[in-house]
Design a protein around this motif. Structure first.
Motif, PDB file in Angstrom:
ATOM      1  N   VAL A   1       0.842  -1.193   0.000  1.00 34.99           N
ATOM      2  CA  VAL A   1       0.000   0.000   0.000  1.00 34.99           C
ATOM      3  C   VAL A   1       0.881   1.248   0.000  1.00 34.99           C
ATOM      4  O   VAL A   1       1.986   1.235   0.554  1.00 34.99           O
ATOM      5  CB  VAL A   1      -0.957  -0.024   1.227  1.00 34.99           C
ATOM      6  N   CYS A   2       0.384   2.294  -0.661  1.00 33.08           N
ATOM      7  CA  CYS A   2       1.085   3.584  -0.606  1.00 33.08           C
ATOM      8  C   CYS A   2       0.626   4.292   0.665  1.00 33.08           C
ATOM      9  O   CYS A   2      -0.563   4.537   0.831  1.00 33.08           O
ATOM     10  CB  CYS A   2       0.756   4.453  -1.820  1.00 33.08           C
ATOM     11  N   PRO A   3       1.554   4.631   1.564  1.00 40.97           N
ATOM     12  CA  PRO A   3       1.149   5.261   2.821  1.00 40.97           C
ATOM     13  C   PRO A   3       0.557   6.658   2.614  1.00 40.97           C
ATOM     14  O   PRO A   3      -0.156   7.161   3.483  1.00 40.97           O
ATOM     15  CB  PRO A   3       2.451   5.334   3.626  1.00 40.97           C
ATOM     16  N   LYS A   4       0.829   7.256   1.464  1.00 41.01           N
ATOM     17  CA  LYS A   4       0.348   8.609   1.206  1.00 41.01           C
ATOM     18  C   LYS A   4      -1.017   8.591   0.510  1.00 41.01           C
ATOM     19  O   LYS A   4      -1.960   9.214   0.947  1.00 41.01           O
ATOM     20  CB  LYS A   4       1.355   9.341   0.306  1.00 41.01           C
ATOM     21  N   CYS A   5      -1.124   7.832  -0.617  1.00 43.06           N
ATOM     22  CA  CYS A   5      -2.365   7.795  -1.408  1.00 43.06           C
ATOM     23  C   CYS A   5      -3.353   6.771  -0.852  1.00 43.06           C
ATOM     24  O   CYS A   5      -4.520   6.799  -1.199  1.00 43.06           O
ATOM     25  CB  CYS A   5      -2.095   7.433  -2.856  1.00 43.06           C
ATOM     26  N   ASN A   6      -2.831   5.837  -0.033  1.00 42.88           N
ATOM     27  CA  ASN A   6      -3.673   4.791   0.522  1.00 42.88           C
ATOM     28  C   ASN A   6      -4.206   3.827  -0.545  1.00 42.88           C
ATOM     29  O   ASN A   6      -5.219   3.172  -0.346  1.00 42.88           O
ATOM     30  CB  ASN A   6      -4.834   5.413   1.308  1.00 42.88           C
TER      31      ASN A   6
ATOM     32  N   THR B   1       7.362   1.259  -5.722  1.00 35.82           N
ATOM     33  CA  THR B   1       7.254   2.719  -5.654  1.00 35.82           C
ATOM     34  C   THR B   1       5.876   3.105  -6.173  1.00 35.82           C
ATOM     35  O   THR B   1       5.442   2.590  -7.199  1.00 35.82           O
ATOM     36  CB  THR B   1       8.331   3.382  -6.538  1.00 35.82           C
ATOM     37  N   CYS B   2       5.183   3.994  -5.470  1.00 37.51           N
ATOM     38  CA  CYS B   2       3.833   4.372  -5.881  1.00 37.51           C
ATOM     39  C   CYS B   2       3.875   5.072  -7.244  1.00 37.51           C
ATOM     40  O   CYS B   2       4.576   6.068  -7.403  1.00 37.51           O
ATOM     41  CB  CYS B   2       3.210   5.297  -4.842  1.00 37.51           C
ATOM     42  N   PRO B   3       3.136   4.568  -8.241  1.00 40.19           N
ATOM     43  CA  PRO B   3       3.142   5.198  -9.570  1.00 40.19           C
ATOM     44  C   PRO B   3       2.487   6.580  -9.575  1.00 40.19           C
ATOM     45  O   PRO B   3       2.662   7.352 -10.503  1.00 40.19           O
ATOM     46  CB  PRO B   3       2.361   4.210 -10.433  1.00 40.19           C
ATOM     47  N   ARG B   4       1.748   6.909  -8.529  1.00 42.79           N
ATOM     48  CA  ARG B   4       1.083   8.211  -8.488  1.00 42.79           C
ATOM     49  C   ARG B   4       1.952   9.280  -7.856  1.00 42.79           C
ATOM     50  O   ARG B   4       2.007  10.401  -8.334  1.00 42.79           O
ATOM     51  CB  ARG B   4      -0.203   8.133  -7.660  1.00 42.79           C
ATOM     52  N   CYS B   5       2.586   8.941  -6.715  1.00 45.12           N
ATOM     53  CA  CYS B   5       3.288   9.992  -5.967  1.00 45.12           C
ATOM     54  C   CYS B   5       4.764   9.672  -5.720  1.00 45.12           C
ATOM     55  O   CYS B   5       5.502  10.518  -5.223  1.00 45.12           O
ATOM     56  CB  CYS B   5       2.594  10.263  -4.640  1.00 45.12           C
ATOM     57  N   GLY B   6       5.203   8.454  -6.044  1.00 40.62           N
ATOM     58  CA  GLY B   6       6.610   8.121  -5.897  1.00 40.62           C
ATOM     59  C   GLY B   6       7.024   7.642  -4.510  1.00 40.62           C
ATOM     60  O   GLY B   6       8.189   7.331  -4.286  1.00 40.62           O
TER      61      GLY B   6
HETATM   62 ZN    ZN Z   1       1.188   7.308  -3.575  1.00 44.24          ZN
END
Ligand code: ZN
Length: 197
Positions: A137-142, A156-161
């Motif tokens: 899970v991305c801790p930022k975008c959830n 690595t999150c494809p949305r926010c890195g």
């Molecule tokens: Zn993210």
């Protein structure tokens, strides 16, 4: 919540079986060129007719605010589906013939029973999926990713890195198990009522 996200109800985003029935009827209405909102309002009005005396199209017009013509089309569809029945009566003042509509409780219960079984199948598949996969899970975008997706994105999150972290789905699994157990009990109760009653 990501696209694989399980909501607080453990994936029961389709809501209660009664809501699933209303959704189904709205879809059928749409394909029969009946305004789904009219169907929604009519069925809820009939469901709330707790005295069971039946509602005339005039009553339904007052309750829902829709015109009698469109209300009658929704009633006819419910009748074709054998979910609603009517009895003939007389208007209390004008003595004109009136039709009083009620839902056929037995038929509704059978349809609800079938819908519950569909929901149960989906929940079991969901549980199987949760138990047999690893998630990140991305801790930022959830947003949650399956292991294979996360691997593809180099974790690595494809949305926010942000760096993806392992996602613990124990709570989701426990919730699903509890919902499944409750639904299984409900279905067993329905079976006794419908088939042995
Ligand atoms: Zn993210």
């Amino acid at each position: 919540m990501g696209r694989d996200g399980v909501d607080a109800n453990g994936g029961m985003s389709e809501g209660s079986p009664i809501e699933a029935l209303i959704e189904l009827l709205k879809r059928i209405s749409k394909s029969s060129n009946i305004d789904p909102q009219v169907m929604d309002d009519v069925i809820r009005a009939l469901l709330s007719d707790s005295e069971g005396k039946g509602l005339s199209d005039e009553d339904l017009e007052k309750i829902t605010g829709h015109r009698q013509g469109v209300i009658r089309r929704a009633l006819r569809l419910l009748h074709d589906l054998r979910l609603a029945t009517y009895r003939r009566g007389r208007h209390p003042e004008t003595k004109a013939t009136r039709y009083y509509w009620t839902l056929d409780g037995d038929r509704i219960n059978i349809v609800l029973y079938q819908l519950k079984r569909n929901v149960l199948e989906k929940l079991r598949a969901r549980l199987q999926y949760e138990e047999s996969n690893e998630f990140f899970v991305c801790p930022k975008c959830n947003v949650r990713y399956e292991f294979n997706e996360a691997f593809e994105y180099d974790f690595t999150c494809p949305r926010c890195g942000s760096l993806l972290v392992e996602h613990d789905n124990k709570v989701a699994v426990a919730t699903l198990r509890a919902v499944i157990k409750k639904l299984e009990e409900e279905i067993r109760g329905d079976e006794e009522k419908i088939f042995r009653g």
